[in-house]
Design a protein around this motif. Sequence first.
Motif, mmCIF file in Angstrom:
data_model
loop_
_atom_site.group_PDB
_atom_site.id
_atom_site.type_symbol
_atom_site.label_atom_id
_atom_site.label_comp_id
_atom_site.label_asym_id
_atom_site.label_seq_id
_atom_site.Cartn_x
_atom_site.Cartn_y
_atom_site.Cartn_z
ATOM 1 N N SER A 167 5.755 6.094 0.502
ATOM 2 C CA SER A 167 6.242 5.540 -0.527
ATOM 3 C C SER A 167 7.168 4.372 -0.374
ATOM 4 O O SER A 167 7.738 4.444 0.560
ATOM 5 C CB SER A 167 7.373 6.719 -1.360
ATOM 6 N N TYR A 168 7.099 3.585 -1.458
ATOM 7 C CA TYR A 168 7.748 2.620 -1.328
ATOM 8 C C TYR A 168 7.400 1.590 -0.097
ATOM 9 O O TYR A 168 8.611 0.704 0.371
ATOM 10 C CB TYR A 168 9.249 2.668 -1.634
ATOM 11 N N ALA A 169 6.494 1.631 0.582
ATOM 12 C CA ALA A 169 6.252 0.493 1.490
ATOM 13 C C ALA A 169 6.347 -0.670 1.499
ATOM 14 O O ALA A 169 6.799 -1.517 2.337
ATOM 15 C CB ALA A 169 4.697 1.254 2.358
ATOM 16 N N PHE A 170 6.128 -1.089 0.634
ATOM 17 C CA PHE A 170 6.016 -2.443 -0.091
ATOM 18 C C PHE A 170 6.702 -2.910 -1.110
ATOM 19 O O PHE A 170 6.782 -3.818 -2.043
ATOM 20 C CB PHE A 170 4.507 -3.260 -0.067
ATOM 21 N N TYR A 171 7.780 -1.817 -1.273
ATOM 22 C CA TYR A 171 8.845 -2.103 -2.639
ATOM 23 C C TYR A 171 9.570 -3.269 -2.711
ATOM 24 O O TYR A 171 10.209 -3.831 -1.902
ATOM 25 C CB TYR A 171 9.677 -0.859 -2.490
ATOM 26 N N ASN A 172 9.350 -3.924 -3.804
ATOM 27 C CA ASN A 172 10.302 -5.097 -4.291
ATOM 28 C C ASN A 172 9.910 -6.377 -3.310
ATOM 29 O O ASN A 172 10.647 -7.142 -2.922
ATOM 30 C CB ASN A 172 11.841 -4.700 -4.109
ATOM 31 N N CYS A 173 8.636 -6.556 -2.808
ATOM 32 C CA CYS A 173 8.115 -7.676 -1.935
ATOM 33 C C CYS A 173 7.919 -8.483 -3.035
ATOM 34 O O CYS A 173 6.578 -8.719 -3.582
ATOM 35 C CB CYS A 173 7.098 -7.294 -1.066
ATOM 36 N N THR A 174 8.727 -9.237 -3.584
ATOM 37 C CA THR A 174 8.276 -10.010 -4.900
ATOM 38 C C THR A 174 7.647 -11.126 -4.588
ATOM 39 O O THR A 174 7.002 -11.864 -5.714
ATOM 40 C CB THR A 174 9.748 -10.564 -5.268
ATOM 41 N N SER A 175 7.401 -11.695 -3.468
ATOM 42 C CA SER A 175 6.668 -12.846 -3.072
ATOM 43 C C SER A 175 5.185 -12.384 -2.978
ATOM 44 O O SER A 175 4.082 -13.212 -2.635
ATOM 45 C CB SER A 175 6.892 -13.517 -1.920
ATOM 46 N N LEU A 176 4.993 -11.071 -2.865
ATOM 47 C CA LEU A 176 3.744 -10.505 -2.383
ATOM 48 C C LEU A 176 2.638 -10.392 -3.748
ATOM 49 O O LEU A 176 3.104 -9.523 -4.524
ATOM 50 C CB LEU A 176 3.564 -9.099 -1.685
ATOM 51 N N THR A 177 1.574 -10.935 -3.758
ATOM 52 C CA THR A 177 0.862 -10.923 -5.130
ATOM 53 C C THR A 177 -0.051 -9.833 -5.105
ATOM 54 O O THR A 177 -0.515 -9.316 -5.979
ATOM 55 C CB THR A 177 0.045 -12.415 -5.186
ATOM 56 N N SER A 178 -0.732 -9.517 -3.937
ATOM 57 C CA SER A 178 -1.641 -8.376 -3.939
ATOM 58 C C SER A 178 -1.678 -7.738 -2.495
ATOM 59 O O SER A 178 -1.512 -8.601 -1.590
ATOM 60 C CB SER A 178 -2.941 -8.631 -4.460
ATOM 61 N N VAL A 179 -1.965 -6.484 -2.373
ATOM 62 C CA VAL A 179 -2.161 -5.746 -1.114
ATOM 63 C C VAL A 179 -3.424 -4.957 -1.432
ATOM 64 O O VAL A 179 -3.696 -4.207 -2.440
ATOM 65 C CB VAL A 179 -1.073 -4.776 -0.631
ATOM 66 N N THR A 180 -4.314 -5.097 -0.313
ATOM 67 C CA THR A 180 -5.693 -4.338 -0.513
ATOM 68 C C THR A 180 -5.418 -3.059 0.358
ATOM 69 O O THR A 180 -5.250 -2.979 1.676
ATOM 70 C CB THR A 180 -6.788 -5.118 0.116
ATOM 71 N N ILE A 181 -5.689 -1.957 -0.198
ATOM 72 C CA ILE A 181 -5.451 -0.615 0.461
ATOM 73 C C ILE A 181 -6.847 -0.265 0.832
ATOM 74 O O ILE A 181 -7.901 0.027 0.163
ATOM 75 C CB ILE A 181 -4.782 0.455 -0.462
ATOM 76 N N PRO A 182 -7.192 -0.088 2.240
ATOM 77 C CA PRO A 182 -8.536 0.302 2.609
ATOM 78 C C PRO A 182 -8.703 1.757 2.157
ATOM 79 O O PRO A 182 -7.965 2.676 2.004
ATOM 80 C CB PRO A 182 -8.426 0.169 4.015
ATOM 81 N N ASP A 183 -10.135 2.089 2.217
ATOM 82 C CA ASP A 183 -10.841 3.302 1.644
ATOM 83 C C ASP A 183 -10.415 4.609 2.741
ATOM 84 O O ASP A 183 -10.136 5.636 2.410
ATOM 85 C CB ASP A 183 -12.218 3.558 1.521
ATOM 86 N N SER A 184 -9.736 4.279 3.693
ATOM 87 C CA SER A 184 -9.324 5.284 4.800
ATOM 88 C C SER A 184 -8.163 5.820 4.705
ATOM 89 O O SER A 184 -7.702 6.743 4.861
ATOM 90 C CB SER A 184 -9.073 4.225 6.170
ATOM 91 N N VAL A 185 -7.357 5.178 3.660
ATOM 92 C CA VAL A 185 -5.977 5.685 3.299
ATOM 93 C C VAL A 185 -6.321 6.802 2.563
ATOM 94 O O VAL A 185 -6.781 6.903 1.437
ATOM 95 C CB VAL A 185 -5.042 4.852 2.664
ATOM 96 N N THR A 186 -5.516 8.103 2.782
ATOM 97 C CA THR A 186 -5.719 9.288 2.079
ATOM 98 C C THR A 186 -4.645 9.758 1.572
ATOM 99 O O THR A 186 -4.480 10.704 0.816
ATOM 100 C CB THR A 186 -6.440 10.412 2.824
ATOM 101 N N SER A 187 -3.507 8.995 2.077
ATOM 102 C CA SER A 187 -2.065 9.648 1.733
ATOM 103 C C SER A 187 -0.987 8.533 1.611
ATOM 104 O O SER A 187 -1.298 7.613 2.391
ATOM 105 C CB SER A 187 -1.641 10.873 2.370
#
Length: 231
Positions: free
Chosen positions: A211-231
């Motif tokens: 949870s909140y791994a990239f919380y409030n990274c205000t300059s980050l416009t997008s993050v691609t989560i791969p299909d391998s992530v299950t939790s």
Amino acid sequence: MSADAVEELGDVAEIIPDVVPEPEPEPEPEPELPDVPPVENICEAMDDVEFIKYCNENFDINNDGILAASEIANVRHIDISDKKIYSVVGIAYFENLNELNAAGSSLIEVDLRRNSKLTMVSFRRCELLEEAMLPNLSIIADSTFYACNRLAMCKIPDSVTTIGDDAFHDCDSLTSITIPESVIFIGEGAFGQCSSLTSVTIPNSVTSIGSYAFYNCTSLTSVTIPDSVTS
């Protein structure tokens, strides 16, 4: 291309060859680090007066003012937390070092790539730290770089499988991070509050992101989560 299409395009079709994309070149392997040169007194390889003082006080067994290789051969732990030490150049000679606690120190740059037996490092609240080169750790522990707000460069080694909770939390100067394909787990708040982070690559090896791994990274416009992530 069909005959009708060629006729329709006329001369243009005759001068446009088929384009075969060239394969991307494989990345060159990183050059091997040179061996550290032998010295009679390890302190001669150091450049920080306070680090020299710390090593002499803690590891100069016979108190002769010479820090010999035999005297540091069994050193497993170095604790320079909260000390006004700006450089640990020479630490490569501590070949059997397992743990380095530099939390709250004044380090500016650190290169630990030769310390292959290190399993734990801490730079929590090293407010002057700008660059860190890590050894082949398997885990970047919880809060390893917490609040290192000048940290602009840190290459995560290909050996790392786990990035712990808050590992890079509040690293304001970090603009990009590449997570190697060895990583399986990214902990809670691992990159939270990294306000300058604009780019992050998450490989298919990652199966869990906290949870909140990239919380409030205000300059980050997008993050691609791969299909391998299950939790």
